[in-house]
Design a protein around this motif. Sequence first.
Motif, PDB file in Angstrom:
ATOM      1  N   THR A  41     -60.123 122.660  54.148  1.00  7.55           N
ATOM      2  CA  THR A  41     -61.078 123.697  54.567  1.00  7.55           C
ATOM      3  C   THR A  41     -62.481 123.413  54.060  1.00  7.55           C
ATOM      4  O   THR A  41     -63.467 123.556  54.800  1.00  7.55           O
ATOM      5  CB  THR A  41     -60.604 125.059  54.042  1.00  7.55           C
ATOM      6  N   THR A  42     -62.601 122.981  52.805  1.00  5.16           N
ATOM      7  CA  THR A  42     -63.926 122.695  52.248  1.00  5.16           C
ATOM      8  C   THR A  42     -64.611 121.579  53.022  1.00  5.16           C
ATOM      9  O   THR A  42     -65.805 121.659  53.349  1.00  5.16           O
ATOM     10  CB  THR A  42     -63.797 122.296  50.768  1.00  5.16           C
ATOM     11  N   GLY A  43     -63.863 120.519  53.343  1.00  2.00           N
ATOM     12  CA  GLY A  43     -64.438 119.409  54.101  1.00  2.00           C
ATOM     13  C   GLY A  43     -64.849 119.824  55.499  1.00  2.00           C
ATOM     14  O   GLY A  43     -65.894 119.408  55.999  1.00  2.00           O
ATOM     15  N   LEU A  44     -64.019 120.660  56.160  1.00  2.00           N
ATOM     16  CA  LEU A  44     -64.355 121.107  57.513  1.00  2.00           C
ATOM     17  C   LEU A  44     -65.622 121.957  57.509  1.00  2.00           C
ATOM     18  O   LEU A  44     -66.495 121.789  58.369  1.00  2.00           O
ATOM     19  CB  LEU A  44     -63.179 121.900  58.094  1.00  2.00           C
ATOM     20  N   ASP A  45     -65.746 122.864  56.518  1.00  2.00           N
ATOM     21  CA  ASP A  45     -66.940 123.704  56.442  1.00  2.00           C
ATOM     22  C   ASP A  45     -68.187 122.857  56.192  1.00  2.00           C
ATOM     23  O   ASP A  45     -69.240 123.060  56.821  1.00  2.00           O
ATOM     24  CB  ASP A  45     -66.776 124.731  55.325  1.00  2.00           C
ATOM     25  N   ALA A  46     -68.079 121.896  55.265  1.00  2.00           N
ATOM     26  CA  ALA A  46     -69.222 121.041  54.963  1.00  2.00           C
ATOM     27  C   ALA A  46     -69.587 120.168  56.158  1.00  2.00           C
ATOM     28  O   ALA A  46     -70.761 119.932  56.446  1.00  2.00           O
ATOM     29  CB  ALA A  46     -68.921 120.170  53.739  1.00  2.00           C
ATOM     30  N   GLU A  47     -68.557 119.687  56.867  1.00  2.00           N
ATOM     31  CA  GLU A  47     -68.808 118.851  58.040  1.00  2.00           C
ATOM     32  C   GLU A  47     -69.535 119.644  59.125  1.00  2.00           C
ATOM     33  O   GLU A  47     -70.496 119.156  59.732  1.00  2.00           O
ATOM     34  CB  GLU A  47     -67.481 118.326  58.565  1.00  2.00           C
ATOM     35  N   GLU A  48     -69.082 120.867  59.372  1.00  2.00           N
ATOM     36  CA  GLU A  48     -69.730 121.691  60.402  1.00  2.00           C
ATOM     37  C   GLU A  48     -71.201 121.931  60.051  1.00  2.00           C
ATOM     38  O   GLU A  48     -72.090 121.814  60.903  1.00  2.00           O
ATOM     39  CB  GLU A  48     -68.999 123.030  60.519  1.00  2.00           C
ATOM     40  N   LYS A  49     -71.459 122.242  58.797  1.00  2.00           N
ATOM     41  CA  LYS A  49     -72.835 122.503  58.374  1.00  2.00           C
ATOM     42  C   LYS A  49     -73.717 121.266  58.542  1.00  2.00           C
ATOM     43  O   LYS A  49     -74.843 121.342  59.045  1.00  2.00           O
ATOM     44  CB  LYS A  49     -72.836 122.954  56.908  1.00  2.00           C
ATOM     45  N   ALA A  50     -73.192 120.089  58.147  1.00  2.00           N
ATOM     46  CA  ALA A  50     -73.967 118.860  58.235  1.00  2.00           C
ATOM     47  C   ALA A  50     -74.210 118.448  59.686  1.00  2.00           C
ATOM     48  O   ALA A  50     -75.311 118.025  60.055  1.00  2.00           O
ATOM     49  CB  ALA A  50     -73.260 117.740  57.467  1.00  2.00           C
ATOM     50  N   VAL A  51     -73.166 118.560  60.527  1.00  2.00           N
ATOM     51  CA  VAL A  51     -73.314 118.164  61.931  1.00  2.00           C
ATOM     52  C   VAL A  51     -74.322 119.058  62.653  1.00  2.00           C
ATOM     53  O   VAL A  51     -75.186 118.584  63.386  1.00  2.00           O
ATOM     54  CB  VAL A  51     -71.942 118.207  62.629  1.00  2.00           C
ATOM     55  N   LYS A  52     -74.217 120.361  62.418  1.00  5.52           N
ATOM     56  CA  LYS A  52     -75.147 121.282  63.083  1.00  5.52           C
ATOM     57  C   LYS A  52     -76.576 121.084  62.581  1.00  5.52           C
ATOM     58  O   LYS A  52     -77.541 121.193  63.356  1.00  5.52           O
ATOM     59  CB  LYS A  52     -74.692 122.718  62.866  1.00  5.52           C
ATOM     60  N   ALA A  53     -76.735 120.775  61.294  1.00  5.55           N
ATOM     61  CA  ALA A  53     -78.069 120.512  60.772  1.00  5.55           C
ATOM     62  C   ALA A  53     -78.655 119.248  61.407  1.00  5.55           C
ATOM     63  O   ALA A  53     -79.831 119.193  61.764  1.00  5.55           O
ATOM     64  CB  ALA A  53     -78.025 120.367  59.252  1.00  5.55           C
TER      65      ALA A  53
END
Length: 326
Positions: free
Chosen positions: A262-274
């Motif tokens: 879950t932590t990796g998915l949340d961080a990935e979503e934030k980085a990709v959208k940024a």
Amino acid sequence: RYGVAADVALHAPSAGGDDRNYHAHILTTTREVEADGLGKKTRILDAAKTGGPEIESLRELWAMQCNEALERHQQPARIDHRSYERQGVDEMPTIHLGPTSTTMERKHKAEQERKGEPYKPQTFKAQENERRRTLNDHVREMVRELAATVREVAEQAKNAKKSAAQALLRAIGSQRQEELAEQARRAAEAHRREEERREALRQQSLREARERAVQEAKGRMADIAKKAQRLAPDAREKFLAGEYPSDPFNRALKAHRHPLGTTGLDAEEKAVKAHLKVYQEQEKRQQAERQQAPARGRGRGRGGPSRSRSRDYDSGPSYDSGPDFF
């Protein structure tokens, strides 16, 4: 207790597997069962504060029921839901093979039997389990030998009381005790060194697993960002909604498949959208510059933009390596 429906499947050992592997699968609904069907969510099993203790109580209840059944059928075996460490058992546990390693080992074992050759583990996990079982057997053998020696000394001391050579037997007993003490000291030192080596291997395995998961997560993030970058805006939003769903159940499934959870998915979503936000801003800025480029280039040559100026504009930003968010 939780108001959910449960589906229980009892499985016998699979063909070619461990003939002791009778086991059960219990699946429950995530919502409470009401008169008209499924109702509200059962949060107690998922919440961070209550999920762990609840699951622990279920595992303890399962162990108690199994042991009661074994006792009713006069079977000596007993099960314990706790780990070796919590039980105080000084024994190295084996590693769970998983479906991939198990399939490989079964195939390898069948092949060796067809060739008439002795079976030797092939995968790393199976080899490590074989090493740990050998070590545990060795430690148990040392304990048995030490216990036998103690009994032997005790028996000698008992017989010595019946003989006339008590002084000689006391001297022999003293020497034997020194030998036993030295053996015990050596065994304890060997056990301590093995514990240190085992802990070092465990820490190394954890570090390697973490590094592999991080590299896999980075590659996944770069692929997703590249795919989204090539899509039209409306298709891009639909693609991101599929990769990062807002529905808790679907998101939990996505997080389960992610290398870092879950932590990796949340961080990935934030980085990709940024990254996509920056990319979109660059697209808009470069599109505006292309529209203004002919006006700035008038007066040169035949009235069009200069060739050197046209080389200042490219097809937009690219995504080569992706942001590093781990």
